[in-house]
Design an enzyme around this catalytic site. Sequence first.
Site, PDB file in Angstrom:
ATOM      1  N   ASP A 286      72.374  16.623  49.408  1.00  0.00           N
ATOM      2  CA  ASP A 286      73.482  17.423  48.890  1.00  0.00           C
ATOM      3  C   ASP A 286      74.708  16.569  48.561  1.00  0.00           C
ATOM      4  O   ASP A 286      74.846  15.444  49.037  1.00  0.00           O
ATOM      5  CB  ASP A 286      73.914  18.453  49.942  1.00  0.00           C
ATOM      6  CG  ASP A 286      72.883  19.550  50.134  1.00  0.00           C
ATOM      7  OD1 ASP A 286      71.748  19.399  49.637  1.00  0.00           O
ATOM      8  OD2 ASP A 286      73.209  20.541  50.799  1.00  0.00           O
ATOM      9  N   HIS A 430      72.531  14.191  53.007  1.00  0.00           N
ATOM     10  CA  HIS A 430      73.578  14.024  51.998  1.00  0.00           C
ATOM     11  C   HIS A 430      73.504  12.612  51.442  1.00  0.00           C
ATOM     12  O   HIS A 430      73.640  11.648  52.214  1.00  0.00           O
ATOM     13  CB  HIS A 430      74.958  14.271  52.634  1.00  0.00           C
ATOM     14  CG  HIS A 430      75.115  15.654  53.187  1.00  0.00           C
ATOM     15  ND1 HIS A 430      74.614  16.014  54.412  1.00  0.00           N
ATOM     16  CD2 HIS A 430      75.693  16.772  52.668  1.00  0.00           C
ATOM     17  CE1 HIS A 430      74.894  17.296  54.631  1.00  0.00           C
ATOM     18  NE2 HIS A 430      75.550  17.775  53.587  1.00  0.00           N
TER      19      HIS A 430
HETATM   20 ZN    ZN Z   1      77.416  20.359  50.758  1.00  0.00          ZN
END
Ligand code: ZN
Length: 512
Positions: A286, A430
């Site tokens: 992400d 991430h």
């Molecule tokens: Zn996020």
Amino acid sequence: MALATLLCACSPSDGENTGGGGEQPLKRPEGEPDALTQVAPDTVSDLGEEKRSEDEGGVDVEIAYPTVPGAEPFAEELDSIVEEKADDYRAAVSGAEALDMKGALSAAGPDVLAVRLSLEEKNSDGEHTGSSTYWYDTATAHTAYSTELLDGQKGLDELNKLVEERLEEDGVEPEALYPIAGLYDSVGFNPDGDVVVEFDQGQVAPASEGALHAVVPREDAEPLLSDFGRRAQETATQVTPDLVLDEAGTPKDGGAAEVPGRLGPEAPADVDCSDPESKCVALTFDDGPGGRTPELLDTLAEYDAKATFFVTGEPVREHLRTVRREYAEGHEVANHTVTHPDLTTVGEDRVRDELAEVNGLVSRETGERPVLMRPPYGATNDDVASVSAELGLAEIIWNVDTNDWKDRNASIVADRALKGAAPGAIILMHDIHGTTIDAVPEIVKGLDEKGYSMVTVSQLLGETEPGESYLDGAPDEPEDDKGEDGSDKKDEKKDDKGSDESDKDEGKKDED
Ligand code: ZN
């Protein structure tokens, strides 16, 4: 200044071609050797035109394209294509002022039609030109992408190599030139039958170089064409006087995965994740792309692992070419909003803007709109779900959280991913954190050794329902235990909100 890349050793035209039937010689159509054939409008009986202006939100959109009687399904497809282009332009381009789309026939015969749209954008940073060409098979009423002129992905891969050579010979070092339909969206023929590939301004070279094109000589290109491509070539190199088409048929559902260069959610995985014997996991990243995402892509490629990238607006603008590479290498690019807000607190209009803008950015860069979104912090409600449904997006949460934003330690992150992995798992990470990039080799190697297939979320879940939300894709989980509106799953996901609540402080930090 426009840079012409006319490099073909085109055979001199004799001015006439012989038609298939051989009854009468057919004339060579108009057009320059470095441009797509132009069909003289008066050769088509009762040629019509669809023409309109739209003024929405201060953006002026002009649309005009020819319509051929008997090819109504083509006109319908063109209509949704131009509307989608207009939507993406309005949603994604900062300083959007005007978009002009003008279509012209580039092939017209009893078998095949083509319309080339020339595009002119006027933005606050100047004007950009481009083009997009669509083909139509009159027998099947199928509207074809330009890449359907090529013989499968292999044909497109080969064409991509030839085009790269042509551009380099002309002193252009193309950037992020991949064999994807989004880049090869304007392919056609000049009147001699050489293949002409057109790129939009700024697409594969700095915008200052103008809209580039490459001409691949007929003899080099011919072996790369599909059967349809050969029929298209024949049509584009001759004039059919007084063309009248038979009544239009009904288009059959084509199956998008068969379109060369479309590597989107429909693209089949090597493994069938719905098989209970399969061991599929989805790695998801992400808030990116980040500066080190290309390294991550190298690692994934080494193990033939696919991942899903839930991208965020500003990083997308900063690393646009990385987004294109993610797509071109078979990963899924999905939507994680522009500014990463808690969508449950901002109201429906803002939710729509946040999602539509990223859809537009990704679509303009890859040629494909996302079909998945992940709400920041996993926070969603009925309004978010209904806007997602409206935009064709399913909501993807996760069931394994590596907490990689909190523990910036590669071995801890790798350990959590490997311990959490189980068939059907959706693992949250991430790609803006260096420690996560550092953890990925161990994760991918470990999963590979345990016999897991690393697939995209769409490959894991199969076809998803827009507006529905998904926590994981365990193959043995009965799908019918959720309420009609998917409310059970929504309740489940609320439990996850705690873990990413603190993501709120971290999520928008720059990559390391
Ligand atoms: Zn996020």
